[in-house]
Design a protein around this motif. Structure first.
Motif, PDB file in Angstrom:
ATOM      1  N   GLN A 352      61.680  73.296  13.557  1.00  0.00           N
ATOM      2  CA  GLN A 352      60.410  73.067  12.874  1.00  0.00           C
ATOM      3  C   GLN A 352      60.083  71.581  12.832  1.00  0.00           C
ATOM      4  O   GLN A 352      58.948  71.169  13.070  1.00  0.00           O
ATOM      5  N   GLN A 353      61.100  70.758  12.570  1.00  0.00           N
ATOM      6  CA  GLN A 353      60.877  69.315  12.536  1.00  0.00           C
ATOM      7  C   GLN A 353      60.480  68.807  13.908  1.00  0.00           C
ATOM      8  O   GLN A 353      59.616  67.959  14.043  1.00  0.00           O
ATOM      9  N   GLY A 354      61.117  69.346  14.974  1.00  0.00           N
ATOM     10  CA  GLY A 354      60.774  68.931  16.343  1.00  0.00           C
ATOM     11  C   GLY A 354      59.346  69.304  16.682  1.00  0.00           C
ATOM     12  O   GLY A 354      58.631  68.536  17.318  1.00  0.00           O
ATOM     13  N   GLU A 355      58.990  70.545  16.295  1.00  0.00           N
ATOM     14  CA  GLU A 355      57.615  70.965  16.580  1.00  0.00           C
ATOM     15  C   GLU A 355      56.636  70.075  15.845  1.00  0.00           C
ATOM     16  O   GLU A 355      55.604  69.667  16.408  1.00  0.00           O
ATOM     17  N   ALA A 356      56.978  69.713  14.592  1.00  0.00           N
ATOM     18  CA  ALA A 356      56.074  68.844  13.825  1.00  0.00           C
ATOM     19  C   ALA A 356      56.016  67.457  14.452  1.00  0.00           C
ATOM     20  O   ALA A 356      54.952  66.860  14.587  1.00  0.00           O
ATOM     21  N   ILE A 360      52.930  65.487  16.108  1.00  0.00           N
ATOM     22  CA  ILE A 360      52.567  64.126  15.691  1.00  0.00           C
ATOM     23  C   ILE A 360      52.464  63.224  16.894  1.00  0.00           C
ATOM     24  O   ILE A 360      51.536  62.423  17.029  1.00  0.00           O
ATOM     25  N   ILE A 361      53.466  63.336  17.821  1.00  0.00           N
ATOM     26  CA  ILE A 361      53.455  62.499  19.030  1.00  0.00           C
ATOM     27  C   ILE A 361      52.216  62.808  19.865  1.00  0.00           C
ATOM     28  O   ILE A 361      51.576  61.918  20.418  1.00  0.00           O
ATOM     29  N   PHE A 362      51.893  64.140  19.953  1.00  0.00           N
ATOM     30  CA  PHE A 362      50.712  64.512  20.732  1.00  0.00           C
ATOM     31  C   PHE A 362      49.466  63.907  20.132  1.00  0.00           C
ATOM     32  O   PHE A 362      48.628  63.322  20.818  1.00  0.00           O
ATOM     33  N   LYS A 363      49.323  64.009  18.845  1.00  0.00           N
ATOM     34  CA  LYS A 363      48.176  63.447  18.170  1.00  0.00           C
ATOM     35  C   LYS A 363      48.123  61.940  18.331  1.00  0.00           C
ATOM     36  O   LYS A 363      47.081  61.337  18.568  1.00  0.00           O
ATOM     37  N   GLU A 366      47.191  61.091  21.851  1.00  0.00           N
ATOM     38  CA  GLU A 366      45.765  61.321  22.054  1.00  0.00           C
ATOM     39  C   GLU A 366      44.967  60.196  21.444  1.00  0.00           C
ATOM     40  O   GLU A 366      43.998  59.691  22.051  1.00  0.00           O
ATOM     41  N   ALA A 367      45.391  59.710  20.248  1.00  0.00           N
ATOM     42  CA  ALA A 367      44.687  58.612  19.603  1.00  0.00           C
ATOM     43  C   ALA A 367      44.844  57.335  20.401  1.00  0.00           C
ATOM     44  O   ALA A 367      43.897  56.560  20.561  1.00  0.00           O
ATOM     45  N   GLU A 368      46.057  57.081  20.941  1.00  0.00           N
ATOM     46  CA  GLU A 368      46.276  55.875  21.748  1.00  0.00           C
ATOM     47  C   GLU A 368      45.467  55.935  23.022  1.00  0.00           C
ATOM     48  O   GLU A 368      44.940  54.911  23.488  1.00  0.00           O
ATOM     49  N   ALA A 369      45.361  57.153  23.609  1.00  0.00           N
ATOM     50  CA  ALA A 369      44.557  57.289  24.836  1.00  0.00           C
ATOM     51  C   ALA A 369      43.103  56.969  24.553  1.00  0.00           C
ATOM     52  O   ALA A 369      42.440  56.264  25.322  1.00  0.00           O
ATOM     53  N   LYS A 370      42.624  57.476  23.449  1.00  0.00           N
ATOM     54  CA  LYS A 370      41.246  57.172  23.086  1.00  0.00           C
ATOM     55  C   LYS A 370      41.082  55.685  22.841  1.00  0.00           C
ATOM     56  O   LYS A 370      40.091  55.078  23.258  1.00  0.00           O
TER      57      LYS A 370
END
Length: 475
Positions: A352-356, A360-363, A366-370
């Motif tokens: 569960q922590q890994g999925e979270a 978070i990393i994906f988000k 995505e924010a860094e890409a933007k």
């Protein structure tokens, strides 16, 4: 009461001391040279060699000497010999009181109240009377030549009379015999003349015999001297011949001995060298053998040390390692079971922590890409003024980095020769300017891009950047 007792005791002690003092004064002691004659109450008794108490008023004590009495016996009148010759005789008598009790009592009866002079006078009279009688029975020759016989007859004659007085004659010695008519002097003249005559005859005969013997001795001496000279010359001749032969034989022997000695010396030198070489080889061989034995001993010692260390390692390290291994295995197995239990307990939470975290990393990505897209769009809006601004704002940092080595310099000494603008302090600032001018070339070397070409590609000042097509279109 105690005081009275002490007084009585003191009086008793004092009385005892007074009694002892009185008895000590009453006690008379006789030495070995005397006898005590005690008379009065209890009769007369002799004390010799010990002591006795003499009671006053009832007893009297007197000393009688037992010492030797020596006095001269020399009658004043002439004594006549058997031959009718008047002679004067002087003698010495040694007399003493006998040591037995009866003789002491007898002597005390005779001499106890008399002085020494009176006692010696009485004894001298008796001795002179007996001497007169003995001299009248002897000739002058007997008296002069046999004084010991006179003394013996005196002791024998006086013994009875002396014993009656408690005395004894120890010795009687004739000191001197002389006469007024020179009888004694002339008595020896015939003997002296005879002796002198015999002495003269004996001297003459001795001189004669001496002369005869001297002549015989001189003749024999001359003969013996001649024979001795002859024998001496012969002996010298033979001796010289023997010496010459001996010298010759000595020289020959010396030469032979020298030859033999040199040969033996040479042989000895060779033998010494050979023996020295042999001994050197033996020494080297022995040294090698000793080194080999030492090495073998060292090897054995090392092997023993290795074996000891192996045993020590086995006894200490390996056994401990085995125990430690078993302990670690046990602990590892326990830790394994614990970790497996913990893993099973935390597996779900970790997933569960890994999925979270993935979310978070994906988000975040995505924010860094933007953000990067926005930054890229902003870079697209840059023109030459913005680029030049960036270069100029970064140029001080570059120059600072280039000049940082100069900050470590403690002191700069400037020697100016007046050579134009490149002299003095201008030289330092000029060098720094040249170093800053080399930055574009350094940039081109590091990036491989020409700075002029790169600035040519940048939008000119005042131009508008083209906006990217929306929905994936091309420009």
């Amino acid at each position: 009461m105690p005081t009275e007792i002490w007084v009585i005791v003191g009086l008793c002690v004092l009385g005892l001391l007074l009694l002892m003092s009185s008895l000590a004064r009453l006690y008379r002691k006789a030495g070995p040279h005397e006898a005590l004659i005690v008379y009065g109450f209890g009769g007369t008794r002799v004390v010799k060699g010990h002591g006795a108490i003499v009671w006053p008023m009832v007893q009297v004590c007197r000393e009688l000497s037992l010492e030797l009495m020596s006095f001269d016996v020399a009658p004043q009148q002439d004594l006549y010999t058997k031959q009718g010759v008047a002679v004067t005789v002087e003698a010495v008598a040694q007399i003493k009181v006998k040591s037995d009790v009866e003789s002491i009592l007898t002597a005390s009866e005779q001499f106890l109240t008399k002085t020494d002079q009176e006692r010696e006078g009485l004894i001298r009279l008796v001795m002179e009377g007996h001497l007169r009688g003995i001299i009248g029975q002897l000739t002058v020759e007997e008296i002069v030549k046999q004084p010991e016989m006179v003394g013996e007859r005196m002791r024998a004659t006086c013994a009875d009379d002396m014993s009656k007085m408690g005395l004894e004659v120890i010795s009687f010695t004739i000191k001197e015999v002389r006469d007024k008519n020179e009888y004694i002097t002339n008595m020896g003249k015939p003997d002296v003349a005879r002796i002198k005559r015999d002495a003269d005859v004996a001297a003459a005969e001795a001189e004669r015999d001496t002369a005869i013997k001297r002549a015989l001795a001189q003749r024999e001496s001359a003969v013996a001297r001649a024979q001795a000279d002859q024998e001496r010359v012969l002996a010298e001749t033979l001796s010289q011949a023997k010496q010459a032969e001996a010298q010759r034989d000595l020289e020959v022997k010396k030469a032979q001995y020298l030859e033999v000695t040199k040969k033996q010396q040479a042989q000895a030198d060779k033998a010494y060298d050979i023996q020295a070489n042999v001994m050197q080889q033996q020494v080297i061989a022995e040294s090698v053998r000793v080194q080999q034995v030492e090495k073998e001993g060292q090897v054995k010692v090392q092997e023993a040390e290795i074996a000891r260390r192996e045993k020590e390692l086995i006894a200490t390290v390996l056994k401990q390692a085995e125990i430690e291994r078993q302990r670690i295995e046990t602990l590892a197995e326990a830790e394994k079971q614990r970790l497996m239990a913990e893993a099973e307990g935390h597996a779900s939470s970790i997933r569960q922590q890994g999925e979270a975290e993935a979310e978070i990393i994906f988000k975040k990505g995505e924010a860094e890409a933007k953000a990067m897209n926005v930054k890229a769009e902003a870079f697209q809006e840059y023109n030459q003024a913005a680029v030049i601004d960036k270069l100029l704002t970064g140029l001080p940092e570059v120059v600072k980095a280039l000049a940082s080595p100069l900050a470590n310099v403690d002191r700069i000494t400037v020697v100016s020769t007046g050579n134009g603008d490149a002299a003095g302090l201008n030289k330092i600032t000029g060098d720094l300017t040249k170093m800053a001018a080399q930055v574009p070339a350094l940039f081109e070397t590091l990036t491989g891009m020409n700075m002029g070409d790169m600035l040519g590609k940048v939008r000119q000042i005042g131009d508008k950047a083209a906006k990217p097509p929306e929905n994936g279109g091309t420009k």
